[in-house]
Design a protein around this motif. Structure first.
Motif, PDB file in Angstrom:
ATOM      1  N   VAL A 226       0.638  -1.255   0.074  1.00  0.00           N
ATOM      2  CA  VAL A 226       0.162   0.007   0.037  1.00  0.00           C
ATOM      3  C   VAL A 226       0.896   1.254  -0.085  1.00  0.00           C
ATOM      4  O   VAL A 226       2.157   1.244   0.157  1.00  0.00           O
ATOM      5  CB  VAL A 226      -0.811  -0.022   1.190  1.00  0.00           C
ATOM      6  N   SER A 227       0.165   2.312  -0.100  1.00  0.00           N
ATOM      7  CA  SER A 227       0.730   3.745  -0.041  1.00  0.00           C
ATOM      8  C   SER A 227      -0.447   4.611   0.603  1.00  0.00           C
ATOM      9  O   SER A 227      -1.605   4.279   0.099  1.00  0.00           O
ATOM     10  CB  SER A 227       1.475   4.150  -1.206  1.00  0.00           C
ATOM     11  N   ASN A 228       0.106   5.498   1.443  1.00  0.00           N
ATOM     12  CA  ASN A 228      -1.187   6.473   1.700  1.00  0.00           C
ATOM     13  C   ASN A 228      -1.497   7.416   0.512  1.00  0.00           C
ATOM     14  O   ASN A 228      -0.807   7.473  -0.462  1.00  0.00           O
ATOM     15  CB  ASN A 228      -0.476   7.629   2.748  1.00  0.00           C
ATOM     16  N   SER A 229      -2.844   7.668   0.503  1.00  0.00           N
ATOM     17  CA  SER A 229      -3.397   8.247  -0.585  1.00  0.00           C
ATOM     18  C   SER A 229      -4.632   8.992  -0.094  1.00  0.00           C
ATOM     19  O   SER A 229      -5.532   8.498   0.813  1.00  0.00           O
ATOM     20  CB  SER A 229      -3.885   7.136  -1.617  1.00  0.00           C
ATOM     21  N   PRO A 230      -5.156  10.096  -0.896  1.00  0.00           N
ATOM     22  CA  PRO A 230      -6.211  10.473  -0.742  1.00  0.00           C
ATOM     23  C   PRO A 230      -7.440   9.668  -1.115  1.00  0.00           C
ATOM     24  O   PRO A 230      -7.282   8.798  -1.818  1.00  0.00           O
ATOM     25  CB  PRO A 230      -6.427  11.792  -1.769  1.00  0.00           C
ATOM     26  N   ARG A 231      -8.541   9.824  -0.506  1.00  0.00           N
ATOM     27  CA  ARG A 231      -9.512   8.832  -0.668  1.00  0.00           C
ATOM     28  C   ARG A 231     -10.471   9.379  -1.778  1.00  0.00           C
ATOM     29  O   ARG A 231     -11.557   9.792  -1.865  1.00  0.00           O
ATOM     30  CB  ARG A 231     -10.388   8.772   0.702  1.00  0.00           C
ATOM     31  N   ILE A 232     -10.004   9.241  -2.994  1.00  0.00           N
ATOM     32  CA  ILE A 232     -10.345   9.573  -4.095  1.00  0.00           C
ATOM     33  C   ILE A 232     -10.578   8.398  -5.253  1.00  0.00           C
ATOM     34  O   ILE A 232     -10.134   7.374  -5.039  1.00  0.00           O
ATOM     35  CB  ILE A 232      -9.425  10.684  -4.822  1.00  0.00           C
ATOM     36  N   GLU A 233     -11.362   8.834  -6.187  1.00  0.00           N
ATOM     37  CA  GLU A 233     -11.381   7.760  -7.410  1.00  0.00           C
ATOM     38  C   GLU A 233     -10.285   8.312  -8.538  1.00  0.00           C
ATOM     39  O   GLU A 233     -10.140   9.209  -9.138  1.00  0.00           O
ATOM     40  CB  GLU A 233     -12.776   7.735  -8.246  1.00  0.00           C
ATOM     41  N   TYR A 234      -9.189   7.249  -8.609  1.00  0.00           N
ATOM     42  CA  TYR A 234      -8.463   7.457  -9.595  1.00  0.00           C
ATOM     43  C   TYR A 234      -8.651   7.270 -11.046  1.00  0.00           C
ATOM     44  O   TYR A 234      -9.289   6.429 -11.327  1.00  0.00           O
ATOM     45  CB  TYR A 234      -7.135   6.555  -9.218  1.00  0.00           C
ATOM     46  N   ASP A 235      -8.439   8.656 -12.093  1.00  0.00           N
ATOM     47  CA  ASP A 235      -8.786   8.259 -13.342  1.00  0.00           C
ATOM     48  C   ASP A 235      -7.634   7.518 -13.943  1.00  0.00           C
ATOM     49  O   ASP A 235      -6.369   7.488 -13.474  1.00  0.00           O
ATOM     50  CB  ASP A 235      -8.846   9.592 -14.270  1.00  0.00           C
TER      51      ASP A 235
END
Length: 260
Positions: A54-63
């Motif tokens: 894993v990596s830290n990430s915004p909780r967004i939908e990646y295009d």
């Protein structure tokens, strides 16, 4: 005061971007850029023998832009160099480490360990072969006198006055090409079958592609498969062009889809 609350909200909104599952009981990190371009560290969340990469990430939908897809793939390639890997679908983001631990590493433990055993010591390799266009068209005409005769009868005729004959010619050529494609596909598969654990035939793209295959191969037999494909290229290169890639993440044989 407002600025502090905004910063805290952003931090709380971060989740965990999930790349794949490996068999690695000790915590690990990987020296490869994470998706998102923020400089986040690629690391593992472990439970017993299982680990989620894993990596830290915004909780967004990646295009699915080229940049994002490449970032995802580069992490997988780095992980594959050290571990047997089960890739997770692009764009999967969990809310936090606890959810990934419970929903994936704990609830799906037996499934994931079984899949890791199936992939251990194996690699996915991809093969595409396409006709050299001018060669295959001449073969169709030589092998099908009726098609050649119909083609010749249209020379010099107005497209408007020969509309239906041209449609008929196109259909006959298409049918002849499909028969030839199946024959050539089978010839390729016959040559590699002894070195391949599993095959998957994906949809061909365009009129010239003969085969679009993925092979799951024991690493001990990879050199023999390489030699077989080189031999086909030397033997059939005048009429077929080959594109051979890998090892790549084994998406064609196992992909972990997460439903939170």
């Amino acid at each position: 005061m407002n600025r502090a609350r905004t910063t805290e909200a952003v931090a709380l909104a971060d989740g965990k971007y999930l790349y794949g599952i490996i068999d690695a009981p000790a915590p690990a990190t990987f020296d490869v850029p994470a998706i998102g371009g923020r400089g986040d560290e690629v690391h593992t969340i472990t439970l017993g023998r299982l680990a989620a990469v894993v990596s830290n990430s915004p909780r967004i939908e990646y295009d699915n832009s080229r940049r994002n897809m490449l970032a995802h793939t580069r992490v997988l390639e780095q992980v594959m160099a050290r571990h047997t890997l089960l890739p997770v679908c692009f764009g999967t983001v969990g809310s936090d480490a606890a959810v990934i631990t419970e929903k994936i590493l704990h609830e799906r433990r037996d499934e994931l360990l079984g899949l890791l055993e199936q992939m251990r010591g194996r690699a996915e390799l991809g093969l595409k072969a396409s006709w050299r266009e001018e060669v295959v068209f001449e073969e169709v005409l030589a092998e099908n006198p009726g098609i050649r005769k119909l083609r010749d009868s249209l020379v010099g005729r107005s497209p408007d006055k020969s509309h239906y004959e041209r449609i008929q010619l196109g259909e006959q050529i298409g049918q002849a090409l499909e028969r030839k494609r199946r024959e050539d596909e089978q010839r390729v598969l016959d040559r590699v079958r002894a070195f391949v654990h599993k095959s998957r035939l994906n949809k061909v793209i365009g009129d010239r592609m003969v085969i679009n295959a993925a092979f799951l191969v024991d690493t001990a037999l990879e050199a023999q498969l390489d030699a077989s494909i080189r031999a086909m290229d030397e033997e059939w290169g005048a009429r077929l062009s080959f594109k051979y890639v890998g090892p790549v993440p084994p998406y064609n044989f196992v992909t972990i889809t997460i439903h939170w």
